[in-house]
Every structure is written in structure tokens, then in C-alpha cells.
Design an enzyme around this catalytic site. Structure first.
Site, short mmCIF file in Angstrom:
data_model
loop_
_atom_site.label_atom_id
_atom_site.label_comp_id
_atom_site.label_asym_id
_atom_site.label_seq_id
_atom_site.Cartn_x
_atom_site.Cartn_y
_atom_site.Cartn_z
N GLU A 119 0.94 -1.18 0.11
CA GLU A 119 -0.02 0.04 -0.11
C GLU A 119 0.83 1.36 0.14
O GLU A 119 1.87 1.21 0.84
CB GLU A 119 -1.05 -0.17 1.34
CG GLU A 119 -2.00 1.24 1.34
CD GLU A 119 -2.65 1.12 2.65
OE1 GLU A 119 -3.79 1.83 2.56
OE2 GLU A 119 -2.28 0.46 3.55
N LYS A 195 -9.39 2.26 -2.56
CA LYS A 195 -9.62 1.99 -1.52
C LYS A 195 -11.13 2.23 -1.02
O LYS A 195 -11.52 3.33 -0.78
CB LYS A 195 -8.67 2.61 -0.43
CG LYS A 195 -8.69 1.76 1.05
CD LYS A 195 -7.70 2.14 2.00
CE LYS A 195 -7.43 1.77 3.14
NZ LYS A 195 -6.17 2.07 3.96
N CYS A 232 -5.88 -2.62 1.97
CA CYS A 232 -5.64 -2.84 3.31
C CYS A 232 -6.84 -3.07 4.22
O CYS A 232 -7.38 -3.99 4.43
CB CYS A 232 -4.95 -1.34 3.64
SG CYS A 232 -4.26 -1.34 5.32
#
Length: 383
Positions: A119, A195, A232
Site C-alpha cells: 500500500e 480503497k 488494506c
């Protein structure tokens, strides 16, 4: 031994358990054993010279009569930042490009088809400091930024699909996103996946930097299979994995940045659970090292101000739909994990367990629709 010095669970087990017990413990902990890949000597030597760990494993599927094997090699790269967090921005980015570039070269030696980085790989994980400057200077265009151009050159040079998670700055509005850019092995930008979930826990409170994603659950059709990127914190949300799977993902990458005190007991479980539940391969990637920042910051949880938020514990691994998983990379070292998988295993396990076929999706959808209404009342039966 401190937590950040502990190398790996696998190494500790191998050091202390008799061989007869070790195989059974590994079977229970990790599922069916993954075979080691015979990696080229040139790659092994290059990894040693460049001071990073190199591991390789293989997941097999049963031979079929009507389909040939669909073997794909993925490469997961975990690394620490190269320069101190107060070094000039351009120097930090260039140093990361150089370091990861030399690791991708070794991945190419190993025949990797798809490589994924951690990330926001070009920068320190500075979102927890709450400072906007200088960290927002790392943000760049997903389509035309210097990091994307760098990755396009890698993709063309090595005939590899590149998944490049960056801090994205979009257009004239300057909106920031936590984004994974997917670059085809032809060198063209295939697309991007933002994300979906922003953490709000302890130091990891990132909503002042970037927005929740608006790209849905995009799946990218590549020469080497259909891939998706669950960035994530999205790994904590089972429905997030599920929707990528429902859109046809055969491999879901989970590039992350997470520290031991917060999440390590969950790490080996979540991506593996997702592989089982969704009949697909999952790839969990975490950075390593401890990143120090000049200015103190607080978590908003009563703890004293601090200059770092703990040890990034690496431990990147791949999980298969049959419940097995590869050994992980080190908790402390830069590393490249090369994993060969036969994508035919996805359908074979689906045919065996039939989780998707037996799922009551229309029922779930009806009930979920009710739960988001303001007048929702839980279905609780009382005496």
C-alpha cells in the site's frame, strides 16, 4: 527478543519442533502443504546481493480432461522505506523506485506474470501523523504520474502486469484517493481501484487525507487471469472480498500497511478466510520496518505522543481456495514471494464446496435492504 526482531512463526516452529510433529502442526495451521518452487540460481544470487528474502511456492490443481492447466505466477513485494522520512520528497520517491525496480527484475527472472507492491509504496505511511505537509506532496496522477510511467516501463520490459498502490491526486479538484493502478503487461494503464474503506482506529485514522473509493469492486481482465485489489482495511470487511469475487475475480490482492500491536493476530486469518469463502486465490502484502517521524503525534486514545506507530511486520503470503496457504515472508526483511497457482483450482473447489451455489443471496439482499432503513427493527423473537 523484541516483537520487531521475531523473524517468523514458521522459522520458530521449524527450530523447535521434531520433524514428526512439525508436519502435523503445519497441516493444521496452514492446510495442505505447498511445494517449494525451484527458482533460478541467477535470481537467488541477485536477491542475496541486493539483500532481500526470496521464497517460492506452488499450488497445484487436479488434472482435468477438458481444460488445460491455467498456471500463473504472482510476485508479492514487501519492503521498508529506503530513506528517512525527512529526506527530500523527490529523493524518497526515486529511492523507492530504484529499490522496487531491482526487486521486480528478480521477479522477472523467476517468471512472474503479475507483481503487486504494498500500500502507498512510494512513501512513508504518514497518514497517522495528521500532518498534511509534506505528505500530500507524494500524491500523483494515477494515469500520468511519474510512478505510473515508471511502472509502465517495468511492465513492458518484463512482460508483467503491475499492481501499483499509490496516493492519487485526481484532476482539477485535487481530490486525494488511496488507489491501486493496474498496468497491463503491454504497458498500458488498464484501470484503477480505489480503497473502499477508511480505518478510524488508533493511529490509523486516515479520513482527513483521502476519500472512500468510488470505483466499486472493479475486476481487471488480464492475460494472466481476472484480478482485483482489495486495499488494506478492506480485508476486515467480508462483503468487500465477496463483491470482488462476484464480479469474477480469480486472484484478489490485498496490499496493506499494518503494525503488530494492532492487527497481527488477524493477519494470517482474514485473507485465508476470504480465499475459502469466495473460491479464489488471495494475496496479502504488508510492509516491514518502523518509520520514525520528526513531529510527535497522538492517537486520540489517551496514549502519550509518539514518533512512530510500531513495527510493520511483513509476513506476506498467498492463500488458496482449498484452505491452504503459503508460508509467509519474514516479519523483518524486505522480500519477494513468488507463488505459482493453477487457476483451475478455483472451480474445482467451488464444485466441491458450492458456497456460491448454496448462498441465499436474494434473501441476504432483501434483509440487508431493510437494515439500512431508518425504521429498521431487528428480527428478534422474544418470549
Amino acid at each position: 527478543m523484541s516483537a520487531c526482531e521475531f523473524e517468523s512463526l514458521e522459522r520458530t516452529l521449524e527450530s523447535h519442533l521434531p520433524e514428526t510433529e512439525l508436519s502435523e502442526v503445519k497441516r493444521i495451521l496452514f492446510g495442505k502443504e505447498t511445494q517449494k518452487l525451484d527458482l533460478p540460481t541467477c535470481a537467488v544470487n541477485a536477491a542475496t546481493e541486493r539483500d532481500f528474502e526470496l521464497k517460492g511456492y506452488r499450488f497445484e490443481a487436479a488434472p482435468e480432461q477438458l481444460r488445460p492447466p491455467r498456471r500463473v505466477r504472482v510476485g508479492l513485494i514487501q519492503n521498508r522505506i529506503v530513506l528517512p522520512t525527512d529526506a527530500p520528497i523527490r529523493d524518497q520517491i526515486d529511492a523507492m523506485h530504484s529499490r522496487v525496480g531491482e526487486m521486480v527484475e528478480v521477479a522477472a527472472m523467476c517468471g512472474v506474470n503479475v507483481v503487486c507492491f504494498q500500500e502507498t509504496w512510494t512513501m512513508p505511511f504518514a497518514f497517522c501523523t495528521r500532518e498534511k505537509e509534506p505528505w500530500t506532496e507524494f500524491a500523483e496522477s494515477a494515469e500520468e504520474g511519474g510512478t505510473t510511467r515508471f511502472c509502465q516501463e517495468l511492465a513492458k520490459k518484463y512482460n508483467v502486469v503491475v499492481v501499483s498502490p499509490i496516493l492519487e491526486r485526481e484532476g482539477l479538484r485535487g481530490t486525494l484517493w488511496n488507489t491501486a493502478v493496474v498496468i497491463s503487461n503491454s504497458g498500458s494503464v488498464l484501470g484503477k481501484s480505489r480503497k473502499n474503506h477508511i480505518p478510524r482506529i488508533g493511529d490509523f485514522n486516515e479520513s482527513t487525507y483521502y476519500m472512500e473509493g468510488d470505483t466499486g469492486h472493479a475486476v481487471f481482465q488480464t492475460q494472466f487471469g481476472n484480478i482485483a485489489v482489495n486495499i488494506c482495511y478492506g480485508r476486515h470487511h467480508p462483503l468487500n472480498w465477496f463483491m470482488y469475487s462476484m464480479n469474477g475475480a480469480e486472484i484478489i490482492f490485498n496490499p496493506s500497511a499494518t503494525v503488530g500491536a494492532l492487527s497481527e493476530p488477524m493477519w494470517s486469518i482474514e485473507a485465508r478466510n476470504a480465499a475459502i469463502a469466495n473460491h479464489c486465490f488471495t494475496c496479502a502484502i504488508n510492509r516491514v520496518g518502523t518509520e520514525h517521524f520528526k513531529s510527535e503525534f497522538t492517537s486520540g486514545d489517551g496514549k502519550e505522543a509518539h514518533h512512530d506507530f510500531g513495527h510493520f511486520y511483513g509476513s506476506s503470503y498467498v492463500a488458496a481456495p482449498d484452505g491452504s496457504r503459503s508460508p509467509g515472508l519474514s516479519r523483518t526483511r524486505d522480500g519477494l514471494l513468488v507463488v505459482e497457482m493453477d487457476l483451475n483450482l478455483n472451480r474445482q473447489i467451488s464444485d466441491k464446496w458450492s458456497f456460491k451455489m448454496t448462498g441465499r443471496y436474494s434473501e441476504y439482499a432483501k434483509e440487508l435492504a431493510k437494515t439500512v432503513q431508518h425504521d429498521f427493527k431487528p428480527n428478534i423473537v422474544k418470549e
